[in-house]
Scaffold this motif. Structure first.
Motif, PDB file in Angstrom:
ATOM      1  N   SER A  48       4.204  36.560 -18.697  1.00  0.00           N
ATOM      2  CA  SER A  48       5.768  35.844 -18.013  1.00  0.00           C
ATOM      3  C   SER A  48       6.544  36.244 -17.021  1.00  0.00           C
ATOM      4  CB  SER A  48       7.262  36.477 -19.005  1.00  0.00           C
ATOM      5  OG  SER A  48       8.126  36.613 -18.311  1.00  0.00           O
ATOM      6  N   VAL A  49       5.999  35.198 -15.654  1.00  0.00           N
ATOM      7  CA  VAL A  49       6.828  34.703 -15.009  1.00  0.00           C
ATOM      8  C   VAL A  49       8.664  35.061 -14.503  1.00  0.00           C
ATOM      9  CG1 VAL A  49       6.804  33.676 -12.579  1.00  0.00           C
ATOM     10  CG2 VAL A  49       5.013  34.272 -14.355  1.00  0.00           C
ATOM     11  N   THR A  50       8.505  36.427 -13.805  1.00  0.00           N
ATOM     12  CA  THR A  50      10.250  36.692 -13.587  1.00  0.00           C
ATOM     13  C   THR A  50      10.366  36.866 -11.821  1.00  0.00           C
ATOM     14  OG1 THR A  50      10.628  37.182 -16.090  1.00  0.00           O
ATOM     15  CG2 THR A  50      12.339  38.093 -14.183  1.00  0.00           C
ATOM     16  N   MET A  87       3.740  30.220  -5.593  1.00  0.00           N
ATOM     17  CA  MET A  87       4.351  31.180  -7.847  1.00  0.00           C
ATOM     18  C   MET A  87       4.006  29.605  -7.946  1.00  0.00           C
ATOM     19  SD  MET A  87       6.461  32.528  -8.760  1.00  0.00           S
ATOM     20  CE  MET A  87       6.692  32.721 -10.729  1.00  0.00           C
ATOM     21  N   ASN A  88       3.785  30.051  -8.974  1.00  0.00           N
ATOM     22  CA  ASN A  88       3.471  28.370 -10.146  1.00  0.00           C
ATOM     23  C   ASN A  88       4.253  29.726 -11.693  1.00  0.00           C
ATOM     24  OD1 ASN A  88       1.007  27.412  -9.144  1.00  0.00           O
ATOM     25  ND2 ASN A  88      -0.029  28.961  -8.957  1.00  0.00           N
ATOM     26  N   SER A  89       4.839  28.602 -12.265  1.00  0.00           N
ATOM     27  CA  SER A  89       5.744  29.152 -13.690  1.00  0.00           C
ATOM     28  C   SER A  89       5.267  29.613 -14.234  1.00  0.00           C
ATOM     29  CB  SER A  89       6.517  27.689 -13.549  1.00  0.00           C
ATOM     30  OG  SER A  89       5.568  26.609 -14.360  1.00  0.00           O
ATOM     31  N   SER A  90       4.211  29.340 -14.924  1.00  0.00           N
ATOM     32  CA  SER A  90       3.550  29.313 -15.826  1.00  0.00           C
ATOM     33  C   SER A  90       1.874  29.871 -15.879  1.00  0.00           C
ATOM     34  CB  SER A  90       3.193  28.354 -16.658  1.00  0.00           C
ATOM     35  OG  SER A  90       2.579  27.422 -16.696  1.00  0.00           O
ATOM     36  N   ASN A 146       9.271  36.024  -9.771  1.00  0.00           N
ATOM     37  CA  ASN A 146       7.596  36.184  -8.882  1.00  0.00           C
ATOM     38  C   ASN A 146       7.295  36.604  -9.282  1.00  0.00           C
ATOM     39  OD1 ASN A 146       9.625  33.073  -7.889  1.00  0.00           O
ATOM     40  ND2 ASN A 146       9.188  34.247  -6.032  1.00  0.00           N
TER      41      ASN A 146
END
Length: 553
Positions: free
Chosen positions: A532-534, A485-488, A536
């Motif tokens: 937009s990561v929601t 997982m990466n946040s952006s 994962n």
């Protein structure tokens, strides 16, 4: 570790009937392929007779150097420029040597090669692959030996990556020149031995500084069959100590018969084309021999008008190259000449640069694989409502044509309906179902409406998505395992008004275009959109016949 991709799909069959809903799932595992992707995987191949119009008579063509520079994102050297093709076997390095010599390369031409590499393209650390003449005479001393001695005399070896001996000798017997129609692999092996002995003699081809072998790129076959295919391992074991790498040529379809009713968007033209050579690749890997596709493109015999010069070629190559690279290949050179249909970088008769749609696909692959990353293994599945009778297909005479999700005519999901589909026409379009032209796609293996490839570049994950079939927007959801997982992230798209679009018709690479560029630089400003990561996951709406590159940091 895994990334789960869920693609909600809609199949429209020729604009008739109700849409068929379904989903595609792809599991992008945490498993990476060990071998890293070379920074100069994408290369260019030009006919020996056609190189000067590209680099310029004195090697000063800045726009061509810039077009090559755009393809360099990482690595010590830029794109390999292979000079060969059919004209190589009609080439002499001074005039009057052989009556059949129709292409003469002068000392000034060779100095232009060096000037281009040391001048306009100096920052690329670019090198050439030179194809020597094997075809005109069987005595290597007559032409080929003189060619390598000329390179020595002009101190050109610093600019030479590798040397090929002949071009597509496996089809000499088919086209009726150079050798007779009964020419065999064993006859070739005898002749090749004399060429290698002559060309590697003192004053000829030098050794590589890394492998300590002569810088010979072996084979250079068109499409090995019969005794040429059976003899591949014999060839490799015989010349392994004298080859720096080995080259095969590959074109998914042919235009030699002038058949315009072809496509390159199907499974057979991407993954299926790569699979045809897997046996040879296994031999090369068995002996730890570096291998490349030394010449290729979308279609042999200069490309198919309306296919090879359209956005269809860009979509094809973005899907084909990942499958080729995953086998362990070290690169591919895309063949062309200044005005050939399939050339990625063209020039008009007036000398004006025109960067063709295929180039957009090469640029996308080069950018996607920057920094020599590793492929992440992807497992894909696809599910659709069961419709064994293909009742939702397009009525075609007394038969029914499957929608794209059915895959092979008579295959999975369509095994109850027989083979008539591929023999009928979609009457409203007057096109055969067997042409594989979207939306009526009939291919072995079954295609995914969106194909997906992923790489790992240190802490960054990049995902390449290619929509080649659907006539509708495909909502695409990509879910990442927490360990990846990466946040952006951000995404940019490669698009065109249609897959028929050509140079000058609105090609778009992340907000930029090469339409109208005279310098080789893109026009406009790169446009990216935040991802937009929601939970994962992120979602894209893939437009018909488009591609996207997502970077997650």
């Amino acid at each position: 570790m895994s990334i789960l991709v869920s693609i909600a799909t809609t199949c429209i069959t020729a604009g008739l009937g109700a849409p068929v809903s379904g989903t595609v799932h792809a599991q992008i595992t945490g498993q990476t392929l060990e071998k890293r992707i070379p920074g100069n995987f994408v290369g260019i191949s030009i006919e020996t007779s056609g190189i000067i119009p590209y680099i310029g008579p004195t090697g000063n063509n800045m726009s061509y150097a810039q077009a090559l520079r755009n393809l360099k994102f990482s690595g010590e050297s830029g794109p390999i420029l292979r000079i060969g093709g059919n004209s190589a076997d009609f080439t002499c390095y001074t005039s009057g040597e052989v009556p059949g010599c129709t292409n003469n390369v002068t000392d000034d031409n060779l100095r232009a090669y060096m000037k281009f590499a040391s001048g306009p393209a100096k920052d690329l650390n670019m090198k050439y692959v030179i194809d020597t003449d094997f075809g005109q005479v069987t005595n290597p001393e007559t032409v080929a030996r003189h060619q390598v001695e000329t390179l020595t005399r002009l101190n050109m070896w610093d600019y030479v990556h590798q040397v090929e001996i002949g071009n597509e000798m496996d089809i000499y017997s088919h086209h009726g020149y150079h050798r007779n129609t009964s020419y065999t692999f064993q006859e070739y092996m005898t002749e090749y031995a004399s060429f290698v002995s002559s060309l590697t003699r003192v004053g000829g081809i030098p050794n590589s500084t890394t492998s300590h072998k002569p810088i010979i790129r072996g084979a250079v076959y068109a499409s090995p069959k019969n005794d040429w295919a059976d003899g591949m391992e014999e060839y490799v074991t015989t010349y392994l100590s004298l080859m720096d790498s080995i080259s095969l040529h590959q074109y998914p379809v042919s235009y030699c018969n002038k058949d315009l009713n072809q496509t390159v968007l199907g499974w057979e033209q991407s993954q299926g084309t790569v699979k045809k050579y897997e046996h040879f690749f296994d031999i090369f890997k068995k002996y730890n021999l570096t291998y490349v596709i030394g010449e290729g493109n979308s279609a042999s015999c200069s490309g198919i008008p309306g296919v090879s010069d359209t956005f269809q070629a860009a979509l094809w190559v973005m899907d084909y190259l990942p499958y080729l690279s995953k086998t362990g290949a070290e690169g591919m050179n895309f063949h062309g000449s200044k005005s050939a249909t399939y050339t990625p970088i063209g020039y008009s008769d007036e000398g004006e640069l025109n960067i063709r749609p295929l180039y957009y696909g090469l640029l996308a692959f080069a950018e996607f694989t920057r920094n020599s990353p590793q492929w992440i293994v992807v497992n894909k599945t696809q599910s659709v409502p069961e419709d064994l009778s293909c009742s939702k297909g397009v009525t075609a005479g007394d038969g029914v044509c499957c929608p794209a999700y059915c895959g092979t005519c008579g295959g999975s999901g369509c095994d109850k309906r027989g083979a008539f589909c591929c023999e009928q026409e979609v009457k409203s379009l007057n096109k055969s179902c067997s042409t594989s032209e979207a939306p009526c796609v009939m291919e072995k293996g079954g295609d995914y409406l969106v194909d997906i490839h992923a790489i790992k570049d240190n802490d960054e994950v990049r995902v390449l998505l290619i929509s080649k079939y659907s006539t509708e927007i495909i909502p695409t959801t990509v879910c990442l395992d927490a360990s990846l997982m990466n946040s952006s992230g951000e995404v940019f798209y490669i698009t065109a008004p249609s897959y028929h679009s050509k140079y000058g018709e609105g090609l778009n690479y992340g907000g930029q275009t090469f339409d109208g560029s005279t310098s080789g630089l893109p026009i406009g400003t790169r446009v990216t959109e935040p991802v937009s990561v929601t939970n994962n996951c992120f979602t894209l709406s893939m437009k018909p016949f488009s591609a996207a590159i997502v970077s997650l940091h």
